[in-house]
Design a protein around this motif. Structure first.
Motif, PDB file in Angstrom:
ATOM      1  N   MET A   1      86.749  30.073  24.390  1.00  0.00           N
ATOM      2  CA  MET A   1      85.396  30.509  24.131  1.00  0.00           C
ATOM      3  C   MET A   1      85.294  30.871  22.644  1.00  0.00           C
ATOM      4  N   ASP A   2      84.189  30.580  22.054  1.00  0.00           N
ATOM      5  CA  ASP A   2      83.970  30.817  20.630  1.00  0.00           C
ATOM      6  C   ASP A   2      83.860  32.321  20.345  1.00  0.00           C
ATOM      7  N   GLN A   3      84.548  32.797  19.326  1.00  0.00           N
ATOM      8  CA  GLN A   3      84.555  34.227  18.985  1.00  0.00           C
ATOM      9  C   GLN A   3      83.153  34.708  18.604  1.00  0.00           C
ATOM     10  N   GLY A   4      82.408  33.869  17.891  1.00  0.00           N
ATOM     11  CA  GLY A   4      81.046  34.248  17.501  1.00  0.00           C
ATOM     12  C   GLY A   4      80.157  34.465  18.716  1.00  0.00           C
ATOM     13  N   PHE A   5      80.327  33.615  19.735  1.00  0.00           N
ATOM     14  CA  PHE A   5      79.554  33.757  20.978  1.00  0.00           C
ATOM     15  C   PHE A   5      79.896  35.061  21.676  1.00  0.00           C
ATOM     16  N   LYS A   6      81.206  35.387  21.719  1.00  0.00           N
ATOM     17  CA  LYS A   6      81.636  36.648  22.341  1.00  0.00           C
ATOM     18  C   LYS A   6      81.062  37.840  21.583  1.00  0.00           C
ATOM     19  N   ASP A   7      81.075  37.764  20.260  1.00  0.00           N
ATOM     20  CA  ASP A   7      80.526  38.851  19.444  1.00  0.00           C
ATOM     21  C   ASP A   7      79.031  39.017  19.702  1.00  0.00           C
ATOM     22  N   ASP A   8      78.324  37.899  19.829  1.00  0.00           N
ATOM     23  CA  ASP A   8      76.886  37.961  20.102  1.00  0.00           C
ATOM     24  C   ASP A   8      76.613  38.600  21.467  1.00  0.00           C
ATOM     25  N   LYS A   9      77.390  38.206  22.482  1.00  0.00           N
ATOM     26  CA  LYS A   9      77.215  38.789  23.819  1.00  0.00           C
ATOM     27  C   LYS A   9      77.523  40.280  23.797  1.00  0.00           C
ATOM     28  N   THR A  10      78.593  40.638  23.075  1.00  0.00           N
ATOM     29  CA  THR A  10      78.976  42.051  22.988  1.00  0.00           C
ATOM     30  C   THR A  10      77.893  42.856  22.278  1.00  0.00           C
ATOM     31  N   THR A  11      77.360  42.306  21.213  1.00  0.00           N
ATOM     32  CA  THR A  11      76.300  42.987  20.463  1.00  0.00           C
ATOM     33  C   THR A  11      75.050  43.125  21.324  1.00  0.00           C
ATOM     34  N   THR A  12      74.720  42.082  22.058  1.00  0.00           N
ATOM     35  CA  THR A  12      73.554  42.128  22.946  1.00  0.00           C
ATOM     36  C   THR A  12      73.742  43.181  24.028  1.00  0.00           C
ATOM     37  N   ARG A  13      74.911  43.180  24.635  1.00  0.00           N
ATOM     38  CA  ARG A  13      75.189  44.151  25.707  1.00  0.00           C
ATOM     39  C   ARG A  13      75.170  45.575  25.160  1.00  0.00           C
ATOM     40  N   ALA A  14      75.725  45.765  23.974  1.00  0.00           N
ATOM     41  CA  ALA A  14      75.718  47.102  23.365  1.00  0.00           C
ATOM     42  C   ALA A  14      74.281  47.566  23.117  1.00  0.00           C
ATOM     43  N   GLY A  15      73.420  46.652  22.693  1.00  0.00           N
ATOM     44  CA  GLY A  15      72.008  46.998  22.491  1.00  0.00           C
ATOM     45  C   GLY A  15      71.335  47.377  23.796  1.00  0.00           C
ATOM     46  N   GLU A  16      71.637  46.626  24.872  1.00  0.00           N
ATOM     47  CA  GLU A  16      71.083  46.955  26.187  1.00  0.00           C
ATOM     48  C   GLU A  16      71.540  48.337  26.641  1.00  0.00           C
ATOM     49  N   LEU A  17      72.814  48.634  26.446  1.00  0.00           N
ATOM     50  CA  LEU A  17      73.345  49.941  26.857  1.00  0.00           C
ATOM     51  C   LEU A  17      72.738  51.069  26.028  1.00  0.00           C
ATOM     52  N   ARG A  18      72.517  50.816  24.728  1.00  0.00           N
ATOM     53  CA  ARG A  18      71.857  51.838  23.897  1.00  0.00           C
ATOM     54  C   ARG A  18      70.438  52.083  24.404  1.00  0.00           C
ATOM     55  N   GLY A  19      69.750  51.005  24.783  1.00  0.00           N
ATOM     56  CA  GLY A  19      68.394  51.151  25.322  1.00  0.00           C
ATOM     57  C   GLY A  19      68.388  51.952  26.612  1.00  0.00           C
ATOM     58  N   GLN A  20      69.333  51.674  27.500  1.00  0.00           N
ATOM     59  CA  GLN A  20      69.433  52.438  28.746  1.00  0.00           C
ATOM     60  C   GLN A  20      69.748  53.899  28.463  1.00  0.00           C
ATOM     61  N   SER A  21      70.644  54.117  27.516  1.00  0.00           N
ATOM     62  CA  SER A  21      71.012  55.489  27.157  1.00  0.00           C
ATOM     63  C   SER A  21      69.802  56.246  26.603  1.00  0.00           C
ATOM     64  N   ASP A  22      69.035  55.583  25.742  1.00  0.00           N
ATOM     65  CA  ASP A  22      67.828  56.215  25.193  1.00  0.00           C
ATOM     66  C   ASP A  22      66.831  56.542  26.303  1.00  0.00           C
ATOM     67  N   HIS A  23      66.654  55.600  27.227  1.00  0.00           N
ATOM     68  CA  HIS A  23      65.732  55.822  28.352  1.00  0.00           C
ATOM     69  C   HIS A  23      66.191  57.000  29.205  1.00  0.00           C
ATOM     70  N   LEU A  24      67.482  57.053  29.525  1.00  0.00           N
ATOM     71  CA  LEU A  24      67.999  58.140  30.355  1.00  0.00           C
ATOM     72  C   LEU A  24      67.922  59.480  29.632  1.00  0.00           C
ATOM     73  N   THR A  25      68.155  59.472  28.326  1.00  0.00           N
ATOM     74  CA  THR A  25      68.042  60.711  27.547  1.00  0.00           C
ATOM     75  C   THR A  25      66.609  61.233  27.582  1.00  0.00           C
ATOM     76  N   THR A  26      65.653  60.332  27.438  1.00  0.00           N
ATOM     77  CA  THR A  26      64.242  60.727  27.501  1.00  0.00           C
ATOM     78  C   THR A  26      63.875  61.234  28.890  1.00  0.00           C
ATOM     79  N   ALA A  27      64.338  60.538  29.911  1.00  0.00           N
ATOM     80  CA  ALA A  27      64.053  60.964  31.288  1.00  0.00           C
ATOM     81  C   ALA A  27      64.658  62.333  31.573  1.00  0.00           C
ATOM     82  N   LEU A  28      65.852  62.575  31.073  1.00  0.00           N
ATOM     83  CA  LEU A  28      66.493  63.876  31.272  1.00  0.00           C
ATOM     84  C   LEU A  28      65.707  64.975  30.569  1.00  0.00           C
TER      85      LEU A  28
END
Length: 71
Positions: A1-28
């Motif tokens: 698998m291409d390293q750049g593709f893995k980095d892109d997926k990791t970056t995308t997933r990290a952004g999704e998790l940050r968004g979830q974290s922000d949402h949960l922080t606001t809800a709390l």
């Protein structure tokens, strides 16, 4: 698998998790604010009940109800 593709997926997933974290922080924060709003009425109600118990006259037992057809 291409390293750049893995980095892109990791970056995308990290952004999704940050968004979830922000949402949960606001809800709390919203939940904590709501709980604080509810604490005041709960304390007031408890104080009123305490005063009623302290100052209300003692109830005497009520007489047995009479049947409606009693003569």
């Amino acid at each position: 698998m291409d390293q750049g593709f893995k980095d892109d997926k990791t970056t995308t997933r990290a952004g999704e998790l940050r968004g979830q974290s922000d949402h949960l922080t606001t809800a709390l924060a919203d939940t904590e604010a709501r709980l604080a709003d509810l604490a005041t009425p709960r304390k007031t109600i408890a104080d009123v009940i305490r005063c009623l118990k302290r100052y209300a006259p003692a109830k005497s037992p009520s007489p047995d109800p009479q049947p409606l057809d009693a003569t």
